[in-house]
Design an enzyme around this catalytic site. Structure first.
Site, PDB file in Angstrom:
ATOM      1  N   SER A 291      43.271  51.276  39.828  1.00 32.02           N
ATOM      2  CA  SER A 291      43.058  52.487  40.612  1.00 32.02           C
ATOM      3  C   SER A 291      42.124  53.476  39.908  1.00 32.02           C
ATOM      4  O   SER A 291      40.937  53.215  39.755  1.00 32.02           O
ATOM      5  CB  SER A 291      44.410  53.120  40.936  1.00 32.02           C
ATOM      6  OG  SER A 291      44.289  54.146  41.873  1.00 32.02           O
ATOM      7  N   ASP A 302      28.347  51.122  36.583  1.00 33.41           N
ATOM      8  CA  ASP A 302      27.288  51.083  37.593  1.00 33.41           C
ATOM      9  C   ASP A 302      26.188  52.097  37.348  1.00 33.41           C
ATOM     10  O   ASP A 302      25.058  51.926  37.818  1.00 33.41           O
ATOM     11  CB  ASP A 302      27.884  51.301  38.990  1.00 33.41           C
ATOM     12  CG  ASP A 302      28.572  50.050  39.522  1.00 33.41           C
ATOM     13  OD1 ASP A 302      28.646  49.056  38.774  1.00 33.41           O
ATOM     14  OD2 ASP A 302      29.035  50.065  40.677  1.00 33.41           O
ATOM     15  N   LYS A 316      42.976  47.467  42.278  1.00 33.43           N
ATOM     16  CA  LYS A 316      43.733  48.308  43.208  1.00 33.43           C
ATOM     17  C   LYS A 316      42.771  49.373  43.727  1.00 33.43           C
ATOM     18  O   LYS A 316      42.576  50.409  43.097  1.00 33.43           O
ATOM     19  CB  LYS A 316      44.934  48.927  42.495  1.00 33.43           C
ATOM     20  CG  LYS A 316      46.018  49.477  43.432  1.00 33.43           C
ATOM     21  CD  LYS A 316      45.669  50.845  43.968  1.00 33.43           C
ATOM     22  CE  LYS A 316      46.812  51.440  44.763  1.00 33.43           C
ATOM     23  NZ  LYS A 316      46.470  52.751  45.367  1.00 33.43           N
TER      24      LYS A 316
END
Length: 501
Positions: A291, A302, A316
């Site tokens: 999460s 990224d 998750k």
């Protein structure tokens, strides 16, 4: 009877689906089965052959409906929700001790710094034998039983009686409960010249405040590079993950975006050039990172802001909106999915959640590096699990409380003898074999079956864990992690990378 109740629960579940999905109570249901729900409940209540707790049935069928939707939609009753909220708010009211249950009695591992127990002089090794007139030894008490008795409203009083070694009489304490901080940062320290280390156990309401204080302190010690340890961190508040990412990324960098069938795409960007903008970052993750941990890791990866080391994270990536019910319970309903800046969906497909499968779908980071989808965050440097290791025996020793029991006794003896004047002296002493020799004798006195031969690597881990646990009882969590990190494969890999780049 069981079949009847199963069918009853199923039928009522179907009747309630409309309400759980947000139907308006004013909508016309003349052609729908929902028009009969009140009549059905009344018929059961007035005519069913056996007595039935309708509240229990309702709670169970709501939970069943939500569980069938996806792995993370859930129903939380009011009592459990209150406990969860206390943990996530970063504090609770109680007496302020860390404890273990050893030989069916409550043993104080350590009083929490600044808490009411510490102020009254309660110390490590004290055994709580009575709470408010109730004997609490040899009653098969569990952790929940201890918490129930010791936690309570701030300002209320609890009386406890304590057995302390070498004391002839029980010690009597009247403790006024107070707010006890629950820190989300386990350790914040310099591990090498110019390299800091922060371990975060969850994302609670106080995490960003703790994180900012930790980073400022480490920067004041000339930290140039940081190991951010998110292993085993199950997540928590989205806002904390965003603010942490904001401290690391450049202003305008995309942190994460959400999108759902009934929700438009929402982009969340970094809003400022944060404290760690000029600090090189390595993030440690594993299967227990989920999460909010994945949002931070994905944003850093990224945006090519740092390196990710470890094992593929849990996956998750579903957004739950929290709907509060009139009785204090809540429904957490999945409405959207999280996506990393490159477009990767963090959520692992339900049918493959427990499998280690590499998705070949390619995505590109800000600088054009290839990263892969399939749910979770795949590290840049993967540390494979050693399938030859067997920690079954060690886990059994730990689960029976024997490691904590031995380390508590050993730490009390060391405090008494003052053998080690400083934390550094203890860390640098080659005392692992001595501790293990005494530990093995201790285990022999408890259960000879637990002394079977342990593999070389596992034994090295156990010796280091014993030393670290003894140190934690004397000096606290940071010393514990200083010792563990010396033999931690993840940390060693991160240090090697940072020292060579």
């Amino acid at each position: 009877m069981i079949k009847v109740l199963t069918k009853l629960t199923l039928y009522l579940s179907l009747l309630l689906i409309g309400f759980l999905l947000g139907f308006s109570i004013n909508k016309d249901y003349s052609d729908s089965p929902f028009k009969n729900i009140n009549d059905v409940i009344k018929l059961i209540e007035n005519h069913y052959v056996d007595s039935i707790n309708l509240n229990t049935i309702t709670n169970e069928m709501i939970s069943s409906i939500l569980t069938d939707l996806d792995p993370h939609s859930s129903y939380i009753n009011s009592e459990k929700f209150k406990s969860i909220e206390e943990d996530m708010q970063g504090s609770f009211s109680g007496v302020g001790i860390q404890f273990n249950i050893i030989n069916d009695s409550i043993v104080v591992v350590a009083p929490i710094s600044g808490g009411p127990s510490e102020k009254l002089g309660i110390v490590s090794g004290d055994r709580i034998v009575n709470v408010d007139g109730e004997n609490v030894t040899n009653i098969n008490i569990n952790n929940e039983g201890v918490i129930k008795r010791l936690r309570g409203k701030k300002g209320t009083e609890v009386n406890i009686k304590i057995y302390r070694r070498l004391q002839e009489k029980l010690l009597d304490y009247n403790i006024i409960r107070d707010d006890i901080p629950l820190l989300s940062i386990d350790a914040s320290m310099m591990v090498k010249k110019g390299i800091g280390y922060i371990k975060i156990n969850r994302f609670s309401a106080t995490t960003i405040e703790e994180f900012n204080l930790s980073t400022k302190e480490l920067l004041s010690k000339n930290m140039k590079k940081l190991i951010l340890d998110l292993r085993g961190n199950p997540g928590g508040y989205l806002g904390m993950a965003i603010q942490m990412s904001d401290a690391i990324l450049n202003k305008g960098n995309l942190i994460v975006y959400t999108e759902g069938r009934k929700r438009n795409r929402e982009n969340i960007y970094a809003t400022q050039n944060g404290l760690l903008l000029n600090t090189e970052i390595v993030v440690l993750i594993d299967e227990g990172s989920a999460s909010a941990s994945e949002i931070v890791s994905g944003a850093i990866q990224d945006n090519d802001r740092g390196l990710i080391i470890g094992r593929k994270s849990f996956g998750k990536g579903l957004v739950q909106e929290q709907i509060e019910m009139k009785d204090g319970s809540v429904i957490r309903l999945t409405t959207q999915r999280y996506y990393t800046p490159s477009g990767r969906c963090i959520q692992t497909p339900y049918e493959t959640e427990q499998e280690e499968k590499q998705d070949t779908t390619k995505y590109k980071t800000r600088n054009g590096r290839i990263v892969y989808g399939g749910g979770g965050i795949t590290p840049d440097i993967i540390i494979k699990r050693d399938s030859t290791l067997n920690f079954l025996q060690i886990n059994l020793i730990i689960s029976r409380g024997l490691l904590n029991e031995f380390c508590l006794k050993e730490s009390l003896n060391l405090k008494k003898t003052c053998q080690y004047k400083t934390e550094e002296q203890f860390i640098n002493s080659n005392n692992e074999n001595v501790f293990y020799h005494d530990f093995r004798n201790f285990i022999l006195s408890k259960d000879k079956n637990l002394t079977k031969k342990i593999g070389e690597k596992e034994l090295k881990f156990l010796k280091n864990l014993i030393k670290a646990t003894i140190a934690r009882n004397i000096w606290g969590d940071e010393t514990y992690f200083k010792i563990l990190n010396q033999e931690d494969e993840f940390v060693k890999k991160a240090l090697t990378y940072l020292e060579n780049n």
